[in-house]
Design a protein around this motif. Structure first.
Motif, short mmCIF file in Angstrom:
data_model
loop_
_atom_site.label_atom_id
_atom_site.label_comp_id
_atom_site.label_asym_id
_atom_site.label_seq_id
_atom_site.Cartn_x
_atom_site.Cartn_y
_atom_site.Cartn_z
N UNK A 45 -0.97 10.50 0.05
CA UNK A 45 -0.12 9.38 -0.32
C UNK A 45 0.25 8.60 0.94
N UNK A 46 0.18 7.29 0.88
CA UNK A 46 0.51 6.44 2.03
C UNK A 46 2.03 6.37 2.15
N UNK A 47 2.54 6.77 3.32
CA UNK A 47 3.97 6.79 3.57
C UNK A 47 4.43 5.60 4.41
N UNK B 42 0.82 -1.22 0.00
CA UNK B 42 0.00 0.00 0.00
C UNK B 42 0.85 1.26 0.00
N UNK B 43 2.09 1.14 0.47
CA UNK B 43 2.96 2.32 0.56
C UNK B 43 3.15 2.91 -0.84
N UNK B 44 2.93 4.20 -0.93
CA UNK B 44 3.05 4.91 -2.21
C UNK B 44 1.73 5.08 -2.94
N UNK B 45 0.71 4.35 -2.53
CA UNK B 45 -0.59 4.48 -3.17
C UNK B 45 -1.34 5.70 -2.63
N UNK B 46 -2.36 6.10 -3.37
CA UNK B 46 -3.19 7.23 -2.95
C UNK B 46 -4.34 6.75 -2.08
N UNK B 47 -4.77 7.63 -1.19
CA UNK B 47 -5.90 7.35 -0.33
C UNK B 47 -6.77 8.60 -0.28
N UNK B 48 -8.09 8.41 -0.34
CA UNK B 48 -9.04 9.52 -0.26
C UNK B 48 -9.50 9.65 1.18
N UNK B 49 -9.34 10.83 1.75
CA UNK B 49 -9.71 11.05 3.15
C UNK B 49 -11.22 11.15 3.25
N UNK B 50 -11.83 10.25 4.05
CA UNK B 50 -13.28 10.25 4.23
C UNK B 50 -13.69 10.84 5.57
N UNK B 51 -12.75 10.95 6.49
CA UNK B 51 -12.98 11.60 7.78
C UNK B 51 -11.71 12.38 8.08
N UNK B 52 -11.87 13.67 8.34
CA UNK B 52 -10.71 14.55 8.48
C UNK B 52 -9.76 14.11 9.59
N UNK B 53 -8.50 14.48 9.43
CA UNK B 53 -7.44 14.13 10.37
C UNK B 53 -6.99 15.41 11.05
N UNK B 54 -6.99 15.41 12.39
CA UNK B 54 -6.49 16.54 13.16
C UNK B 54 -5.14 16.15 13.76
N UNK C 298 -3.94 15.57 16.80
CA UNK C 298 -3.89 14.47 17.76
C UNK C 298 -5.05 13.50 17.60
N UNK C 299 -5.70 13.51 16.44
CA UNK C 299 -6.83 12.63 16.18
C UNK C 299 -6.62 11.88 14.87
N UNK C 300 -7.10 10.66 14.85
CA UNK C 300 -7.02 9.86 13.64
C UNK C 300 -8.26 10.08 12.80
N UNK C 301 -8.09 9.87 11.53
CA UNK C 301 -9.22 9.98 10.61
C UNK C 301 -9.42 8.67 9.89
N UNK C 302 -10.13 8.75 8.78
CA UNK C 302 -10.36 7.56 7.97
C UNK C 302 -10.10 7.89 6.52
N UNK C 303 -9.66 6.88 5.79
CA UNK C 303 -9.40 7.06 4.37
C UNK C 303 -9.70 5.79 3.61
N UNK C 304 -10.07 5.98 2.33
CA UNK C 304 -10.41 4.84 1.48
C UNK C 304 -9.31 4.67 0.44
N UNK C 305 -8.78 3.45 0.38
CA UNK C 305 -7.73 3.16 -0.59
C UNK C 305 -8.36 2.88 -1.95
N UNK C 306 -7.51 2.71 -2.96
CA UNK C 306 -8.02 2.49 -4.32
C UNK C 306 -8.80 1.20 -4.46
#
Length: 150
Positions: free
Chosen positions: A133-135, A89-101, A103-111
């Motif tokens: 981009x997934x690092x 998954x490293x290097x792939x794109x992810x669409x953020x579906x729940x914002x990331x702050x 000190x807070x985690x969010x959610x993202x959808x991979x391809x």
């Protein structure tokens, strides 16, 4: 104790069966070496050797088998390594579906459509709808970096 001393062959056979059952349940390649040592002890106990020396030989054989053969067998059977393709998954794109702050985690959808927990790798806020981009992958959390548009 007298019964055991008069039936040492059955003692070592019973011990071997116990070690094999434990190994079958756990499959960690630890008690199989004691089972092999017990097998050797079935033949050694036919001599007039004292039980304390038999126990010592049993321990020595077990330790030698663990030290010298277990690493080789673990490598050949590829045990202890939980190999997954999650690092692909490293290097792939992810669409953020729940914002990331910060000190807070969010959610993202991979391809491939899987929703992951995401966190910003550099601590910046990432708004919903952004493409990142997934690092790095740490467990079930993706560390992402906001994708810069070129």
């Amino acid at each position: 104790m007298d019964f055991i001393m008069s039936h040492l062959t059955w003692f070592w056979l019973g011990l071997m069966v116990i070690f094999v059952v434990i190994e079958a349940v756990t499959f960690q390649l630890t008690t199989v070496w004691a089972a092999l040592a017990s097998l050797a002890m079935i033949f050694i106990c036919k001599t007039e050797m004292a039980f304390k020396w038999q126990l010592l030989i049993f321990l020595i054989i077990t330790i030698l088998l663990i030290v010298f053969t277990r690493p080789f067998v673990m490598k050949k059977l590829k045990l202890g390594k939980n190999v997954t393709n999650v690092n692909s998954l490293i290097g792939q794109d992810v669409l953020v579906t729940k914002s990331v702050a910060k000190f807070e985690k969010g959610e993202g959808k991979t391809t491939n459509g899987v929703v992951w927990t995401i966190t910003s790798i550099d601590g910046t806020d990432i708004s919903e709808g952004s493409v990142c981009t997934i690092e790095n992958v740490d467990g079930n959390t993706l560390s992402v970096k906001l994708k810069t548009l070129v």
